[in-house]
Design a protein around this motif. Structure first.
Motif, short mmCIF file in Angstrom:
data_model
loop_
_atom_site.label_atom_id
_atom_site.label_comp_id
_atom_site.label_asym_id
_atom_site.label_seq_id
_atom_site.Cartn_x
_atom_site.Cartn_y
_atom_site.Cartn_z
N ARG A 112 -0.71 0.08 7.75
CA ARG A 112 -1.12 1.48 7.85
C ARG A 112 -2.48 1.67 7.19
NH1 ARG A 112 2.00 4.34 2.80
NH2 ARG A 112 1.36 6.21 3.92
N TYR A 113 -3.00 2.90 7.32
CA TYR A 113 -4.25 3.30 6.67
C TYR A 113 -3.97 4.53 5.82
CZ TYR A 113 -6.35 0.49 10.42
OH TYR A 113 -6.68 -0.52 11.30
N LEU A 114 -4.64 4.61 4.67
CA LEU A 114 -4.60 5.81 3.83
C LEU A 114 -6.01 6.38 3.73
CD1 LEU A 114 -2.24 4.87 0.83
CD2 LEU A 114 -1.81 6.59 2.60
N PHE A 115 -6.11 7.68 3.88
CA PHE A 115 -7.40 8.36 3.79
C PHE A 115 -7.69 8.68 2.33
CE2 PHE A 115 -9.83 12.47 4.96
CZ PHE A 115 -11.04 11.78 5.01
N LEU A 116 -8.87 8.28 1.86
CA LEU A 116 -9.26 8.51 0.48
C LEU A 116 -10.19 9.70 0.32
CD1 LEU A 116 -9.91 4.79 -0.51
CD2 LEU A 116 -7.79 6.12 -0.78
N GLY A 117 -10.60 10.28 1.45
CA GLY A 117 -11.52 11.40 1.41
C GLY A 117 -12.94 10.96 1.68
N LYS A 118 -13.77 11.90 2.14
CA LYS A 118 -15.18 11.64 2.44
C LYS A 118 -15.33 10.43 3.35
CE LYS A 118 -16.91 13.80 -1.79
NZ LYS A 118 -17.70 13.62 -3.04
N GLN A 119 -15.90 9.32 2.83
CA GLN A 119 -16.16 8.13 3.64
C GLN A 119 -15.20 6.99 3.31
OE1 GLN A 119 -18.63 8.19 6.06
NE2 GLN A 119 -18.75 10.35 5.47
N GLY A 120 -14.06 7.31 2.71
CA GLY A 120 -13.16 6.27 2.24
C GLY A 120 -11.85 6.16 2.98
N LEU A 172 0.84 -1.21 0.00
CA LEU A 172 0.00 0.00 0.00
C LEU A 172 0.87 1.26 0.00
CD1 LEU A 172 -2.96 1.10 0.37
CD2 LEU A 172 -2.45 1.14 2.83
N MET A 173 0.69 2.10 -1.01
CA MET A 173 1.42 3.36 -1.11
C MET A 173 0.48 4.43 -1.66
SD MET A 173 5.01 2.08 -2.82
CE MET A 173 5.27 0.31 -2.95
N GLY A 174 0.91 5.69 -1.55
CA GLY A 174 0.05 6.75 -2.03
C GLY A 174 0.79 8.04 -2.33
N TYR A 175 0.04 8.98 -2.84
CA TYR A 175 0.60 10.26 -3.29
C TYR A 175 1.28 11.04 -2.18
CZ TYR A 175 -3.84 12.37 -1.60
OH TYR A 175 -4.93 12.79 -0.86
N VAL A 176 0.80 10.89 -0.92
CA VAL A 176 1.42 11.60 0.19
C VAL A 176 2.78 11.01 0.56
CG1 VAL A 176 -0.72 12.50 1.15
CG2 VAL A 176 0.10 10.23 1.86
N ASP A 177 3.13 9.85 -0.02
CA ASP A 177 4.42 9.22 0.26
C ASP A 177 5.54 9.73 -0.65
OD1 ASP A 177 3.16 7.56 2.13
OD2 ASP A 177 2.69 6.06 0.61
N ILE A 178 5.19 10.43 -1.71
CA ILE A 178 6.21 10.84 -2.68
C ILE A 178 7.20 11.81 -2.05
CG2 ILE A 178 6.58 12.09 -4.84
CD1 ILE A 178 4.04 10.80 -5.91
N LEU A 179 6.71 12.83 -1.35
CA LEU A 179 7.62 13.81 -0.75
C LEU A 179 8.56 13.17 0.29
CD1 LEU A 179 7.05 17.45 0.27
CD2 LEU A 179 7.96 15.87 1.95
N GLY A 203 2.47 11.18 4.88
CA GLY A 203 3.03 10.05 4.17
C GLY A 203 4.22 9.46 4.90
N THR A 204 4.87 8.51 4.24
CA THR A 204 6.03 7.85 4.81
C THR A 204 6.99 7.44 3.70
OG1 THR A 204 6.72 6.07 6.32
CG2 THR A 204 5.04 5.52 4.70
N ASP A 205 8.23 7.19 4.07
CA ASP A 205 9.23 6.73 3.11
C ASP A 205 8.87 5.30 2.68
OD1 ASP A 205 11.48 5.98 1.69
OD2 ASP A 205 12.79 5.88 3.44
N VAL A 206 8.62 5.10 1.38
CA VAL A 206 8.20 3.77 0.90
C VAL A 206 9.26 3.12 0.00
CG1 VAL A 206 5.73 4.26 1.09
CG2 VAL A 206 6.94 4.82 -1.05
N LEU A 207 10.51 3.54 0.14
CA LEU A 207 11.57 2.96 -0.69
C LEU A 207 11.63 1.44 -0.55
CD1 LEU A 207 13.87 3.39 -2.68
CD2 LEU A 207 15.40 3.74 -0.74
N ASN A 208 11.46 0.94 0.67
CA ASN A 208 11.47 -0.52 0.85
C ASN A 208 10.34 -1.19 0.07
OD1 ASN A 208 13.76 -0.78 2.45
ND2 ASN A 208 12.63 -0.50 4.36
#
Length: 471
Positions: A388-396, A349-356, A373-378
């Motif tokens: 972990r959990y990622l927030f998708l917005g609204k009810q997601g 599981l990775m997301g856009y907030v992990d890029i920075l 986000g978090t460092d996802v190089l591994n």
């Protein structure tokens, strides 16, 4: 008595030189290239759908790491906010709508962007090409005031691909200056980014942020790409959806029909082929420069495809604008020659907030402010990441296995198309996901954007200096 072996001086010098070069190579900061496609669906690339003509992306995916579980926001501006700050756009009240031409406001100026962070890490050249979409109502929102050292492209979304008009004004700029250039917007952006790469110094790392406006509406493709996708001038043309032609008039004339194919899907597919061609220019520049082993390239879509405008997210459910997988699970591939094993599919599981946080750490940046986000190089290397959990917005909200959306629980390990609600069968997991969602929803603040007065029109050539002087 042991014999003393005399090592030639030249050999000692060679060993020392090789050691020094190895140390230099290990300590050298990587060049960073981020490329975003606009409204590219899960089913709209050749490596997911052989009907799509994307040879450069297909080769890139075969050589890189394809991210199978990469999440973004369901619409344009929010994903760009999360990518550049590492924070959920909900913290700024900017999750549920894009920053439109008539909006006053933008990404809060107190927030540091990835470009700001990389500046502190020694990246002197930080360029943005293409679509900004993070505020154009004041000079303070301009890319050059948000950490970037050069800008080439447009402030707003949905510009005409050929005339570069939006809301009756020409929206094409180099730094702060409006410029008039002939050509298809995606092609111009690709060539300019490739030029930046070719002219970069081998002694200094660079950051290139390339945000194509394709294949987002209005529906306009180059003739050569339409022909590749089966266009027949003798056949009728379907009417294309949307009213962008009315918004993008040039001297009162609607020119939106230029670049439309026989069908909506054909036109969209041709636009994707155009994005692929422009992306190929960037890849060729990296190869020709001989810097592939020290350049990380991260490709992604800002959200799922819009089925209204010809995109497809099959077999995923939903589309752009929704928190279903088809809206938020994005096409994404990362390539770094010699550093990431190519031809792999990362399922963590990775997301856009992990890029920075990931790229900032690779760049050796210090004192990075807290992010979501978090460092996802591994994870990019095929290793397991912490739960972990990622927030998708609204009810997601989504975890490695589970997803909660609109009050329903889905087991994505068995049901990626979200067909069966299993909340009753897994009450404990349902409760955990609800608690995680409740925590994320505390971050949400009201939308701060306001609209320009009724009847407002942008200045000629979207001159941001004029906009700022009107205040």
């Amino acid at each position: 008595m042991k014999k003393t072996i005399k090592v030639p001086q030249q050999l000692l010098l060679l060993v020392a030189l090789l050691a020094a070069l190895n140390t230099f190579a290990q300590n050298k900061k990587p060049n960073i290239i981020i490329v975003i496609a606009d409204d590219l669906g899960w089913n709209d690339v050749g490596f997911h759908n052989p009907e799509m003509i994307t040879p450069n992306l297909d080769k890139f995916a075969a050589r890189g790491v394809e991210l199978q579980r990469f999440y973004v926001a369901p619409i344009c501006s929010p994903t760009r906010i999360g990518l550049l700050t590492g924070k959920y756009p909900d913290r700024f009240g900017l999750r549920e709508q894009v920053i439109r031409p008539h909006h006053v406001g933008g990404l809060p100026t107190a927030e540091k962007t990835l470009a700001d962070v990389l500046a502190t890490a020694g990246y002197k050249h930080r360029a943005i090409f293409g679509k900004w979409h993070l505020g154009q109502s004041d000079k303070k929102y301009h890319p050059l005031n948000r950490g970037f050292t050069s800008f080439y492209g447009h402030y707003t979304g949905s510009i005409d691909y050929f005339t570069h008009y939006r809301y009756g004004a020409h929206d094409w700029h180099r730094n702060f200056t409006p410029v008039t250039e002939t050509g298809y917007s995606v092609e111009l952006v690709g060539k300019e980014a490739a030029k930046f790469i070719r002219e970069s110094s081998a002694a200094e790392p660079f950051f290139a942020y390339v945000a194509f406006n394709g294949p987002h509406s209005p529906m306009q493709a180059r003739q050569q790409d339409l022909l590749k996708n089966g266009y027949d001038a003798s056949k009728p043309h379907d009417k294309m959806p949307g009213d962008e032609g009315e918004k993008n008039k040039v001297n009162g004339e609607n020119k939106i029909q230029e670049g439309q194919g026989n069908t909506l899907r054909q036109t969209y597919a041709a636009m994707v082929t155009g994005v692929d061609d422009a992306f190929g220019e960037i890849l060729k520049a990296v190869e020709a420069k001989g810097i592939a082993d020290n350049t990380i390239i991260w490709f992604l879509s800002d959200n799922g495809g819009s089925t209204t405008f010809g995109g497809s997210n099959l077999p995923l459910k939903g589309m752009k604008g929704s928190e279903w997988e088809g809206g938020v699970r994005a096409v994404s591939v990362v390539y770094w020659q010699g550093q990431l094993q190519g031809g792999k599919k990362a399922t963590e599981l990775m997301g856009y907030v992990d890029i920075l946080p990931t790229l900032s750490k690779l760049a050796g940046a210090k004192n990075i402010t807290a992010t979501d986000g978090t460092d996802v190089l591994n994870g990019l290397k095929g290793k397991k990441l912490p739960e972990r959990y990622l927030f998708l917005g609204k009810q997601g909200v989504v975890s490695q296995r589970w997803k909660l959306n609109a009050g329903q629980l889905f087991d994505l390990s068995k049901d990626p198309s979200e067909t069966t609600d299993v909340a009753k069968a897994f009450p404990q997991e349902y409760s955990k996901m609800k608690n995680a969602l409740a925590g994320f929803q505390k971050l949400v603040i009201p939308n701060p954007l306001i609209s320009q007065p009724k009847g407002w029109q942008p200045p000629v050539n979207w001159d941001i200096n004029q906009i700022s002087s009107q205040k």
